[in-house]
Design a protein around this motif. Structure first.
Motif, PDB file in Angstrom:
ATOM      1  N   LEU A  76       0.864  -1.176   0.000  1.00 45.08           N
ATOM      2  CA  LEU A  76       0.000   0.000   0.000  1.00 45.08           C
ATOM      3  C   LEU A  76       0.903   1.230   0.000  1.00 45.08           C
ATOM      4  O   LEU A  76       1.569   1.519   0.995  1.00 45.08           O
ATOM      5  CB  LEU A  76      -0.909   0.008   1.235  1.00 45.08           C
ATOM      6  CG  LEU A  76      -1.859   1.198   1.333  1.00 45.08           C
ATOM      7  CD1 LEU A  76      -2.918   1.128   0.226  1.00 45.08           C
ATOM      8  CD2 LEU A  76      -2.523   1.237   2.697  1.00 45.08           C
ATOM      9  N   THR A  96       0.429   0.153  -5.655  1.00 47.11           N
ATOM     10  CA  THR A  96      -0.316  -0.557  -4.625  1.00 47.11           C
ATOM     11  C   THR A  96      -0.713  -1.911  -5.196  1.00 47.11           C
ATOM     12  O   THR A  96      -1.135  -2.011  -6.340  1.00 47.11           O
ATOM     13  CB  THR A  96      -1.551   0.248  -4.206  1.00 47.11           C
ATOM     14  OG1 THR A  96      -1.091   1.415  -3.498  1.00 47.11           O
ATOM     15  CG2 THR A  96      -2.484  -0.548  -3.316  1.00 47.11           C
ATOM     16  N   LEU A  98      -2.902  -5.165  -3.949  1.00 48.04           N
ATOM     17  CA  LEU A  98      -3.766  -5.842  -2.978  1.00 48.04           C
ATOM     18  C   LEU A  98      -4.118  -7.207  -3.548  1.00 48.04           C
ATOM     19  O   LEU A  98      -4.868  -7.291  -4.521  1.00 48.04           O
ATOM     20  CB  LEU A  98      -5.032  -5.025  -2.719  1.00 48.04           C
ATOM     21  CG  LEU A  98      -4.804  -3.596  -2.223  1.00 48.04           C
ATOM     22  CD1 LEU A  98      -6.126  -2.872  -2.066  1.00 48.04           C
ATOM     23  CD2 LEU A  98      -4.020  -3.578  -0.934  1.00 48.04           C
ATOM     24  N   PRO A 101      -9.475  -8.627  -1.922  1.00 51.82           N
ATOM     25  CA  PRO A 101     -10.259  -7.465  -1.468  1.00 51.82           C
ATOM     26  C   PRO A 101     -10.075  -7.265   0.038  1.00 51.82           C
ATOM     27  O   PRO A 101      -9.917  -8.235   0.788  1.00 51.82           O
ATOM     28  CB  PRO A 101     -11.702  -7.851  -1.802  1.00 51.82           C
ATOM     29  CG  PRO A 101     -11.596  -8.926  -2.831  1.00 51.82           C
ATOM     30  CD  PRO A 101     -10.319  -9.651  -2.553  1.00 51.82           C
ATOM     31  N   LEU A 127      -5.993   3.581   2.175  1.00 56.41           N
ATOM     32  CA  LEU A 127      -6.711   2.325   2.370  1.00 56.41           C
ATOM     33  C   LEU A 127      -8.219   2.504   2.189  1.00 56.41           C
ATOM     34  O   LEU A 127      -8.896   1.618   1.660  1.00 56.41           O
ATOM     35  CB  LEU A 127      -6.394   1.776   3.764  1.00 56.41           C
ATOM     36  CG  LEU A 127      -6.809   0.360   4.075  1.00 56.41           C
ATOM     37  CD1 LEU A 127      -6.105  -0.628   3.143  1.00 56.41           C
ATOM     38  CD2 LEU A 127      -6.466   0.028   5.526  1.00 56.41           C
ATOM     39  N   TRP A 130      -9.970   1.642  -1.044  1.00 52.63           N
ATOM     40  CA  TRP A 130      -9.973   0.243  -1.501  1.00 52.63           C
ATOM     41  C   TRP A 130     -11.065  -0.598  -0.850  1.00 52.63           C
ATOM     42  O   TRP A 130     -11.218  -1.766  -1.201  1.00 52.63           O
ATOM     43  CB  TRP A 130      -8.610  -0.392  -1.253  1.00 52.63           C
ATOM     44  CG  TRP A 130      -7.549   0.223  -2.102  1.00 52.63           C
ATOM     45  CD1 TRP A 130      -6.665   1.194  -1.735  1.00 52.63           C
ATOM     46  CD2 TRP A 130      -7.262  -0.083  -3.463  1.00 52.63           C
ATOM     47  NE1 TRP A 130      -5.854   1.515  -2.781  1.00 52.63           N
ATOM     48  CE2 TRP A 130      -6.201   0.743  -3.859  1.00 52.63           C
ATOM     49  CE3 TRP A 130      -7.819  -0.962  -4.392  1.00 52.63           C
ATOM     50  CZ2 TRP A 130      -5.669   0.709  -5.149  1.00 52.63           C
ATOM     51  CZ3 TRP A 130      -7.281  -0.993  -5.666  1.00 52.63           C
ATOM     52  CH2 TRP A 130      -6.222  -0.171  -6.037  1.00 52.63           C
ATOM     53  N   GLY A 131     -11.784  -0.057   0.122  1.00 53.03           N
ATOM     54  CA  GLY A 131     -12.835  -0.836   0.757  1.00 53.03           C
ATOM     55  C   GLY A 131     -12.897  -0.592   2.250  1.00 53.03           C
ATOM     56  O   GLY A 131     -12.304   0.350   2.769  1.00 53.03           O
TER      57      GLY A 131
END
Length: 189
Positions: A76, A96, A98, A101, A127, A130-131
């Motif tokens: 990240l 980034t 990931l 998820p 962050l 991203w969710g």
């Protein structure tokens, strides 16, 4: 390293952790992470560039060995979320990455050194795009103090009070060919 200007070449080097002590510290940090996570399958380690990425890889490998199951690990990069780019300068942005998820996961942000807290603040802001993780924790190998924001690591390898002119450097075998943590003191003129 402490996120201010890069240390001069002729710094005095004081060892904080040698290779053996670093390995023991990594094992202790892994044990603390395991104890704090209800479901290791939901764990996601995210390294903050630059040294946090290599540290996250070391931690993920050790956690996999201890838990006998794969641990998700990624990167990240909070560079574009920083509020102090003019003061700390820029470096090449690392993409980034990931691997899964983040929704519903326990995310552990991994950094080598916590200093002012601004990098971690930027990482938490990055962050959010991203969710929504179930929880976010912070792991740092060294907490050197001088916080400008109310941010504290959940897991810390060593607390090392420093002056603002000193630097902390994490060395890992995979990156540097040697391991340990050193305090770099600039020469006094």
């Amino acid at each position: 390293m402490g996120r201010s200007s890069f240390p001069p070449q002729n710094c005095e080097k004081l060892w904080i952790l040698d290779a053996e002590e670093l390995h023991r510290t990594v094992l202790r940090l892994c044990s603390q992470v395991i104890e704090s996570v209800a479901n290791p399958k939901q764990l996601l380690l995210l390294g903050i560039p630059t040294r946090g990425v290599a540290l996250a890889q070391v931690l993920a490998a050790e956690l996999q060995r201890l838990l006998c199951e794969p641990i998700h690990q990624g990167v990240l990069d909070p560079t574009f979320h920083r509020d102090d780019l003019g003061r700390v300068g820029t470096r090449l942005v690392q993409p980034t990455n990931l691997p899964v998820p983040i929704d519903g996961r326990t995310v552990v942000l991994v950094d080598d050194v916590v200093f002012t807290g601004r990098t971690v603040r930027a990482a938490m802001e990055a962050l959010q795009g991203w969710g929504r993780p179930a929880s976010v924790k912070l792991l740092a190998m060294v907490d050197r103090g001088h916080r400008e924001l109310p941010i504290q690591p959940d897991f810390v390898g060593r607390v090392v009070p420093t002056s603002r002119h000193e630097f902390i450097h994490l060395m890992l075998q995979e990156v540097d060919g040697e391991e340990g943590v050193v305090l770099l003191k600039p020469p006094t003129n």
